[in-house]
Design a protein around this motif. Structure first.
Motif, short mmCIF file in Angstrom:
data_model
loop_
_atom_site.label_atom_id
_atom_site.label_comp_id
_atom_site.label_asym_id
_atom_site.label_seq_id
_atom_site.Cartn_x
_atom_site.Cartn_y
_atom_site.Cartn_z
N ALA A 11 61.89 -80.63 -33.30
CA ALA A 11 62.32 -80.94 -34.61
C ALA A 11 62.83 -80.01 -35.34
CB ALA A 11 61.19 -81.43 -35.27
N TRP A 12 62.62 -78.62 -35.43
CA TRP A 12 63.22 -77.30 -35.73
C TRP A 12 64.61 -77.41 -35.17
CZ3 TRP A 12 64.71 -74.52 -39.35
CH2 TRP A 12 65.13 -73.35 -39.31
N HIS A 13 64.71 -77.58 -33.94
CA HIS A 13 65.99 -77.49 -33.32
C HIS A 13 66.86 -78.40 -33.73
CE1 HIS A 13 69.16 -77.55 -30.26
NE2 HIS A 13 68.80 -76.43 -29.91
N GLU A 14 66.56 -79.64 -34.13
CA GLU A 14 67.45 -80.63 -34.62
C GLU A 14 67.82 -80.45 -36.03
OE1 GLU A 14 68.37 -84.34 -37.15
OE2 GLU A 14 66.37 -83.28 -37.27
N LEU A 15 66.73 -79.88 -36.83
CA LEU A 15 67.07 -79.48 -38.35
C LEU A 15 68.17 -78.40 -38.21
CD1 LEU A 15 64.49 -78.78 -41.03
CD2 LEU A 15 66.35 -77.16 -40.77
N ALA A 16 68.00 -77.40 -37.23
CA ALA A 16 68.90 -76.20 -37.28
C ALA A 16 70.30 -76.82 -37.00
CB ALA A 16 68.42 -75.41 -36.33
N SER A 17 70.26 -77.67 -35.89
CA SER A 17 71.81 -78.23 -35.36
C SER A 17 72.55 -78.80 -36.62
CB SER A 17 71.53 -79.17 -34.41
OG SER A 17 70.90 -78.64 -33.05
N GLU A 18 71.64 -79.57 -37.60
CA GLU A 18 72.47 -80.46 -38.56
C GLU A 18 72.85 -79.32 -39.55
OE1 GLU A 18 71.39 -83.47 -42.12
OE2 GLU A 18 69.89 -82.94 -40.66
N ALA A 19 71.91 -78.23 -39.89
CA ALA A 19 72.43 -77.21 -40.91
C ALA A 19 73.55 -76.46 -40.15
CB ALA A 19 71.15 -76.36 -41.22
N VAL A 20 73.64 -75.98 -39.13
CA VAL A 20 74.47 -75.13 -38.42
C VAL A 20 75.98 -76.13 -38.17
CG1 VAL A 20 75.47 -74.00 -36.40
CG2 VAL A 20 72.97 -73.65 -37.43
N THR A 21 75.77 -77.06 -38.13
CA THR A 21 77.02 -78.11 -38.00
C THR A 21 77.60 -78.05 -39.32
OG1 THR A 21 75.98 -79.30 -36.15
CG2 THR A 21 77.94 -80.49 -37.64
N PHE A 118 71.42 -74.50 -44.46
CA PHE A 118 69.89 -74.79 -44.01
C PHE A 118 69.08 -75.11 -45.56
CE2 PHE A 118 70.60 -72.21 -40.34
CZ PHE A 118 70.17 -72.66 -39.66
N LEU A 119 69.36 -74.58 -46.55
CA LEU A 119 68.38 -74.97 -47.80
C LEU A 119 68.98 -76.32 -48.06
CD1 LEU A 119 66.60 -73.78 -49.80
CD2 LEU A 119 68.45 -72.84 -51.09
N SER A 120 70.12 -76.60 -47.94
CA SER A 120 70.42 -78.11 -48.20
C SER A 120 69.87 -79.21 -47.61
CB SER A 120 72.00 -78.27 -48.11
OG SER A 120 72.43 -79.63 -48.52
N VAL A 121 69.69 -78.83 -46.15
CA VAL A 121 69.05 -79.50 -45.50
C VAL A 121 67.52 -79.78 -45.48
CG1 VAL A 121 68.51 -80.27 -42.84
CG2 VAL A 121 70.73 -79.55 -43.44
N ILE A 122 66.83 -78.68 -45.73
CA ILE A 122 65.51 -78.64 -46.14
C ILE A 122 65.09 -79.17 -47.30
CG2 ILE A 122 63.67 -76.93 -46.92
CD1 ILE A 122 64.87 -74.98 -44.78
N SER A 123 65.98 -79.12 -48.50
CA SER A 123 65.63 -79.84 -49.84
C SER A 123 65.83 -81.08 -49.67
CB SER A 123 66.83 -79.23 -50.66
OG SER A 123 66.76 -77.77 -50.86
N ALA A 124 66.90 -81.67 -48.95
CA ALA A 124 66.86 -83.16 -48.80
C ALA A 124 65.65 -83.61 -48.01
CB ALA A 124 68.36 -83.36 -47.82
N ARG A 125 65.13 -83.06 -47.07
CA ARG A 125 64.03 -83.60 -46.05
C ARG A 125 62.69 -83.52 -47.15
NH1 ARG A 125 64.75 -82.62 -39.87
NH2 ARG A 125 66.94 -83.21 -39.73
N VAL A 126 62.73 -82.69 -47.90
CA VAL A 126 61.23 -82.61 -48.57
C VAL A 126 61.58 -83.10 -50.11
CG1 VAL A 126 60.41 -80.57 -47.46
CG2 VAL A 126 61.44 -80.24 -49.43
N GLY A 127 62.60 -83.49 -50.38
CA GLY A 127 62.88 -84.28 -51.62
C GLY A 127 62.68 -83.19 -52.97
N GLU A 128 62.93 -81.94 -52.62
CA GLU A 128 62.60 -81.05 -53.92
C GLU A 128 63.98 -80.21 -54.07
OE1 GLU A 128 60.08 -80.70 -55.26
OE2 GLU A 128 58.39 -81.39 -54.05
#
Length: 198
Positions: A11-21, A118-128
């Motif tokens: 799951a972290w690899h998938e999140l990271a892949s989205e952010a790095v892309t 990374f922060l953009s992806v994390i913010s979207a996933r937690v809704g904060e």
């Protein structure tokens, strides 16, 4: 248990892949060279805070205003700064025994682009809404930088950690970057519900 840890790492690899892309797309738009992702290695567990060794380099530390006490460290090996410079600016700096102010600004800018993705992806996933601090650049041995990060305000022994090592490449060379996130476990489990931290 092993399966759960692998699931969290995936799951972290998938999140990271989205952010790095996202990062690579932005870097390519504003850089002299065109960046590509060569490799991503992910880890999610307490061992992610293990010291990276004595190799010289530079780190960029971020803190985040918002839930979860999120802190981030992005490190670059000193030997890769020349490749980062050529890819980003189109030329390299004069080689010196230590990084100069221009190189620190370069590393901070590239680190800022990577972390904000990374922060953009994390913010979207937690809704904060999460707002990053101004980047703080530090240079020295990567183990010293790691220790400085773990001792920075907001990072506690009980935090969960997620880490990845990525290799970015362009026609003028390649550079390795390590991304380490430390966060309160409540935020960690919102990102990785299957667990994997100890």
């Amino acid at each position: 248990m092993r399966k759960e840890k692998n699931t969290a790492t995936d799951a972290w690899h998938e999140l990271a892949s989205e952010a790095v892309t996202r990062s690579v797309a932005k870097l390519s738009r504003i850089s002299s060279g065109s960046w590509t992702i060569k490799d991503i290695e992910a880890a999610v567990n307490s061992e992610a805070l293990r010291a990276p060794g004595e190799e010289p380099g530079a780190g960029v530390i971020f803190t985040v205003a918002g839930p979860g006490s999120l802190r981030a460290l992005l490190t670059f090996r000193a030997r890769d700064v020349e490749a980062v410079s050529r890819c980003f600016l189109g030329y390299s700096f004069v080689k010196m025994s230590s990084m100069n102010k221009a190189e620190e600004l370069l590393v901070s800018e590239v680190g800022n682009i990577l972390f904000n993705s990374f922060l953009s992806v994390i913010s979207a996933r937690v809704g904060e809404v999460m707002l990053p601090s101004v980047p703080h650049c530090i240079q020295g041995g990567l183990d010293i930088i790691d220790t400085a990060f773990r001792g920075s305000p907001g990072v506690t022994r009980g935090d969960a950690a997620a880490r990845l090592r990525l290799t970015l490449s362009c026609k003028d060379g390649e550079a390795e970057c390590s991304v380490l996130l430390a966060m309160e476990k409540a935020l960690f489990y919102r990102l990785f519900p299957t667990g994997g931290a100890s």
